[in-house]
Scaffold this motif. Structure first.
Motif, mmCIF file in Angstrom:
data_model
loop_
_atom_site.group_PDB
_atom_site.id
_atom_site.type_symbol
_atom_site.label_atom_id
_atom_site.label_comp_id
_atom_site.label_asym_id
_atom_site.label_seq_id
_atom_site.Cartn_x
_atom_site.Cartn_y
_atom_site.Cartn_z
ATOM 1 N N GLN A 231 0.826 -1.191 0.000
ATOM 2 C CA GLN A 231 0.000 0.000 0.000
ATOM 3 C C GLN A 231 0.868 1.252 0.000
ATOM 4 N N ALA A 232 0.490 2.214 -0.857
ATOM 5 C CA ALA A 232 1.177 3.504 -0.825
ATOM 6 C C ALA A 232 0.756 4.289 0.397
ATOM 7 N N TYR A 233 -0.468 4.109 0.813
ATOM 8 C CA TYR A 233 -0.942 4.684 2.057
ATOM 9 C C TYR A 233 -2.088 3.836 2.553
ATOM 10 N N GLY A 234 -2.285 3.857 3.850
ATOM 11 C CA GLY A 234 -3.276 2.975 4.439
ATOM 12 C C GLY A 234 -4.421 3.734 5.037
ATOM 13 N N ALA A 235 -4.666 3.504 6.302
ATOM 14 C CA ALA A 235 -5.840 4.067 6.953
ATOM 15 C C ALA A 235 -5.587 5.508 7.335
ATOM 16 N N ASP B 280 1.687 6.846 6.213
ATOM 17 C CA ASP B 280 3.006 6.433 6.691
ATOM 18 C C ASP B 280 3.008 6.213 8.201
ATOM 19 N N TRP B 281 1.818 6.157 8.801
ATOM 20 C CA TRP B 281 1.607 5.938 10.230
ATOM 21 C C TRP B 281 2.096 7.099 11.102
ATOM 22 N N SER B 282 2.342 8.241 10.501
ATOM 23 C CA SER B 282 2.656 9.424 11.302
ATOM 24 C C SER B 282 1.357 10.021 11.826
ATOM 25 N N PRO B 283 1.376 10.594 13.021
ATOM 26 C CA PRO B 283 0.139 11.170 13.572
ATOM 27 C C PRO B 283 -0.293 12.394 12.793
ATOM 28 N N PHE B 284 -1.587 12.659 12.827
ATOM 29 C CA PHE B 284 -2.128 13.844 12.170
ATOM 30 C C PHE B 284 -1.527 15.105 12.790
ATOM 31 N N ILE C 74 3.313 16.736 0.380
ATOM 32 C CA ILE C 74 2.590 16.820 1.650
ATOM 33 C C ILE C 74 1.756 15.571 1.879
ATOM 34 N N THR C 75 1.621 15.209 3.143
ATOM 35 C CA THR C 75 0.844 14.047 3.547
ATOM 36 C C THR C 75 -0.647 14.389 3.569
ATOM 37 N N PHE C 76 -1.458 13.373 3.797
ATOM 38 C CA PHE C 76 -2.909 13.535 3.753
ATOM 39 C C PHE C 76 -3.408 14.616 4.705
#
Length: 238
Positions: free
Chosen positions: A37-41, A102-106, A192-194
């Motif tokens: 996955q390029a990105y997950g949840a 990438d499992w980094s926090p929002f 930039i991330t989500f």
């Protein structure tokens, strides 16, 4: 310069309307799935921090079960994140439940912005019904993000950001878009991330709405004094 040349209505996923189909929860993937996955949840990964329950001084006790008609799965996520068992989610509690691909926090500012949007009684927290609306809002943004992440990298670069803003109705220059991406690029990788994609888009819309209040003839130009400028900025940060 006229508004229709640069200032569209902006993306308003879901119109902030609560719907019954919340969906979108993805449990933490296995290592094999993470590689695929390029990105997950984008959310729904409750992380218990071990904080003891606090006393609900002056508050009614939280409900022991889901409200009538509530999605049981969404209720279970809400109660897992509500670490102090108050029946309300604080900004910090909600941040611990939301992660990027990438499992980094929002980004805490993104979480605070979303809480402010759905906190109908201005308590600084959100109850379950408000959480349900916010969850739908995040899922709508997730679909939007995936649509513009054309290379499936899990990030948005300046080209993809420009396409997104153009689709939302904004005609902004490439230098400005690069500056915008640089401002919200937390890793210095040029994308930039989500969570920061959401924050950037909401910021552009909020600033445009504030600008429009002063541009009474809709010509794309305003003349304001110092205090009016401060008012514009303060409104945007509220």
């Amino acid at each position: 310069m006229a508004y229709n040349q640069y200032g569209g209505g902006g993306y308003n996923p879901g119109g902030y309307q609560q719907q019954n189909n919340y969906g979108g929860y993805q449990p933490p993937p296995t290592p094999q799935q993470q590689q695929q996955q390029a990105y997950g949840a984008y959310g729904g990964r409750p992380q218990h921090q071990g904080y003891p329950p606090t006393q609900n001084y002056g508050r009614p006790p939280p409900p022991v079960g889901p409200p009538p008609g509530a999605d049981p799965q969404l209720w279970s996520w809400f109660t897992a994140v509500d670490t102090d068992h108050s029946g309300q989610l604080s900004v910090d509690e909600l941040q611990r439940a939301l992660v990027n691909g990438d499992w980094s926090p929002f980004n805490i500012e993104t979480v605070r912005t979303m809480v402010n949007m759905f906190d109908k009684n201005n308590s600084g927290t959100i109850d379950f019904n408000e959480f349900a609306g916010l969850w739908k809002y995040i899922e709508d943004w997730k679909r939007c993000f995936q649509a513009f992440d054309t290379d499936n990298s899990g990030n948005i670069d300046h080209v993809e950001m420009g396409n997104a803003l153009k689709t939302f109705g904004y005609n902004l220059s490439e230098p400005f878009i690069r500056l915008l991406v640089q401002k919200f690029d937390k890793y210095g990788k040029g994308n930039i991330t989500f969570d920061n994609f959401v924050q950037a888009c909401v910021t552009i819309k909020t600033l445009t709405d504030s600008f429009r209040q002063f541009d009474t003839d809709n010509d794309g130009w305003i003349q304001i004094n110092y205090e009016q400028f401060l008012e514009l900025v303060i409104r945007q940060r509220s």
